[in-house]
Each structure stands twice: as C-alpha cells, then as structure tokens.
Write an enzyme that holds these catalytic residues in place. Structure first.
Site, short mmCIF file in Angstrom:
data_model
loop_
_atom_site.label_atom_id
_atom_site.label_comp_id
_atom_site.label_asym_id
_atom_site.label_seq_id
_atom_site.Cartn_x
_atom_site.Cartn_y
_atom_site.Cartn_z
N HIS A 94 1.07 0.79 -0.91
CA HIS A 94 0.36 1.45 0.34
C HIS A 94 -1.09 0.63 0.34
O HIS A 94 -1.88 0.36 -0.33
CB HIS A 94 0.30 2.92 0.27
CG HIS A 94 -0.37 3.32 1.65
ND1 HIS A 94 -1.48 3.46 1.97
CD2 HIS A 94 0.43 4.07 2.68
CE1 HIS A 94 -1.49 3.96 3.28
NE2 HIS A 94 -0.34 4.16 3.66
N GLU A 150 4.32 -1.46 7.29
CA GLU A 150 2.95 -0.67 7.59
C GLU A 150 1.82 -1.86 8.03
O GLU A 150 1.12 -2.27 7.15
CB GLU A 150 2.57 -0.16 6.34
CG GLU A 150 3.52 1.31 6.16
CD GLU A 150 2.89 2.43 5.72
OE1 GLU A 150 3.14 3.53 6.16
OE2 GLU A 150 1.75 2.34 4.68
O1 LIG Z 1 -0.53 5.35 6.13
C1 LIG Z 1 -0.03 5.55 7.21
C2 LIG Z 1 -0.32 5.83 8.33
O2 LIG Z 1 -1.15 7.03 8.56
P1 LIG Z 1 -1.24 7.45 9.70
O3 LIG Z 1 -2.42 8.42 9.62
O4 LIG Z 1 -0.09 7.93 10.52
O5 LIG Z 1 -1.91 6.40 10.95
C3 LIG Z 1 1.37 6.07 7.02
O6 LIG Z 1 2.64 4.99 7.19
C4 LIG Z 1 1.55 7.15 5.81
O7 LIG Z 1 1.32 6.26 4.69
#
Ligand SMILES: O=C(COP(=O)(O)O)[C@@H](O)CO
Length: 246
Positions: A94, A150
């Site tokens: 992440h 992401e």
């Molecule tokens: O990090 C993430 C995104 O966060 P949000 O608060 O939804 O923008 C998510 O992909 C969870 O890991």
C-alpha cells in the site's frame, strides 16, 4: 475475460477503528452470506484477533507484513503472527506503507513470498504496470494473489479515478500478468482502490475487468460501509437467500 461472479469489497481501516467498530459490523456479518459480494476488512493489527472472534462471514486481513518470517524488527508484524491472530490475507505494498518503509521491489517480492508461505493470501497494491512487474517473478505464477490498482493521486482525494482510466489500467495490468504468467493470469482478481464511496462504487464495479474495490475512508463507520455495500450490490445478481446464522 469474463467478470468474476462475486465482486470483492475490501475495507482498509488504516490506523482507525476499535472493538466497538467491529461489534458494529456484526449485523453486516450476518447479512454477508446472502450478499452477491465477498466482504473483507483489514483492521489495525491489534484488532485482527477481536475481528476474527466476532465475525464469521467477513474475511479478516492484515494491512502489511514484514518480508522476514521473524527477527529483530521492532514495530513490525510477521505474516505468521498475522495468521495466528486470525488474518487469512494481507495487503502488501500500500502506498501509505511504502511511504513509511520505502521497500524496494525485492523487499516487496520477499513480503509476498513470506506471506504466501505463512498461508496468507496477498492483495498487492500497485500504481501502474511497471510497479506490478517489478515485484512479481516471471517463473512462478503465484496462486492466492490479488492485485489492487491504487493510483496514489486518488487515495485520500475527493474523487476516484475516472472509469475510463480504471478500465484502461485494469486491462493493462491483466495483459501484463498474461504476458508474465499466461493463462494463470486469469485467476488473479484485480481490484480498484482510491476514493471509492457509496456514490461511485456501483459504477466502478460495473466497469470491465474490475473484480472488486478496496475502500479507505468510506469503510468506517459501519453505517457508511453498509451504505456502500448496499449501493455496490444493487446491480449485482441476487443470490438465493440462505438462512442467517444464529
Ligand atoms: O488507500 C485507499 C484509499 O483510501 P480512500 O480513503 O478510500 O481514498 C484504499 O484503496 C484502501 O487501501
């Protein structure tokens, strides 16, 4: 490739939550067996065992694990510890974890292998194709691996990436996986994460190649998460009702 029958909705609580927040999911956990989606939460490591004890149908994941099976790594948790606490999978890579630990691609590859060896499934977060290819081996098609696209610019932002961007990137990731692993790439779910909320989840899940969503802010409190799950399941085919667990 055909859409997967059951989209995944994964809640990443980040450094939020409490045992009360887990208790607030008990009703959702009872409903989960009737929903045409698979639900999972990644609470902070200290709450994994409590989540495992209270929830049955909602899968429990860790937010990160170390690349070594054990050792002098103060503050880190190993894949084995996460599994012992009740996690069945872990997020790896992440962008918020990367900002703290600055892993190299080799570090991420080690995290993946160690997690899989400890019995955890892996949800690998990547920002683009190069990022994906940097930490996956060409010689071994990992089973029990999912990918989350992401885009760092969408995480914590006001809006999710445009649907066209999500579709194009998921296509590119699928193609890259197929180039690497051939037909085995078909078995790898690809999720989207970044500013997903109840207003946007259904459209994202309806996009080609999107097998699920990874949700941050909108996954807490439980009522917000329930609204998102309801919105996401509106267009999904209903499953036959089964008896709710007692
Ligand atoms: O990090 C993430 C995104 O966060 P949000 O608060 O939804 O923008 C998510 O992909 C969870 O890991």
């Amino acid at each position: 490739m055909p859409r997967r029958a059951v989209p995944r909705i994964v809640a990443n609580w980040k450094m939020r939550g409490s045992t009360a927040a887990i208790d607030a999911l008990v009703d959702m956990d009872r409903r989960a067996v009737t929903l045409p989606v698979a639900l999972a939460i990644c609470p902070p490591a200290t709450l994994i065992a409590a989540a495992r004890a209270r929830l049955a149908a909602i899968a429990i994941g860790a937010q990160d694990v170390h690349g070594a099976p054990d050792g002098p790594f103060t503050g880190a948790i190993s894949a084995g510890l996460a599994a012992e606490a009740g996690a069945t999978f872990t997020i790896i890579g992440h962008v918020e974890s990367r900002a703290r630990t600055h892993p190299t691609p080799a570090d991420l590859a080690a995290q993946i292998r160690t997690a899989l060896s400890a019995g955890l499934d892996v949800l690998l977060c990547v920002g683009d194709v190069a990022d994906l290819l940097a930490c996956l081996p060409a010689d071994t098609a990992f089973r029990r691996l999912s990918i989350a696209y992401e885009p760092p610019w969408a995480i914590g932002g006001a809006d999710a990436a445009p649907i066209a961007t999500i579709s194009a990137m998921h296509d590119a990731l699928r193609t890259a996986l197929a180039t690497l692993w051939g037909d085995a790439a078909d078995d790898v779910p690809i999720l989207y994460g970044g500013a997903v909320d109840a207003g946007g989840a259904a459209a994202i899940l309806a996009a080609p190649q999107v097998d699920g969503v990874l949700i941050g802010r909108a996954s807490l409190p439980a009522a917000t998460f329930a609204a998102l799950v309801d919105a996401a399941t509106v267009s999904a085919a209903p499953l036959p009702l089964t008896e709710l667990p007692a």
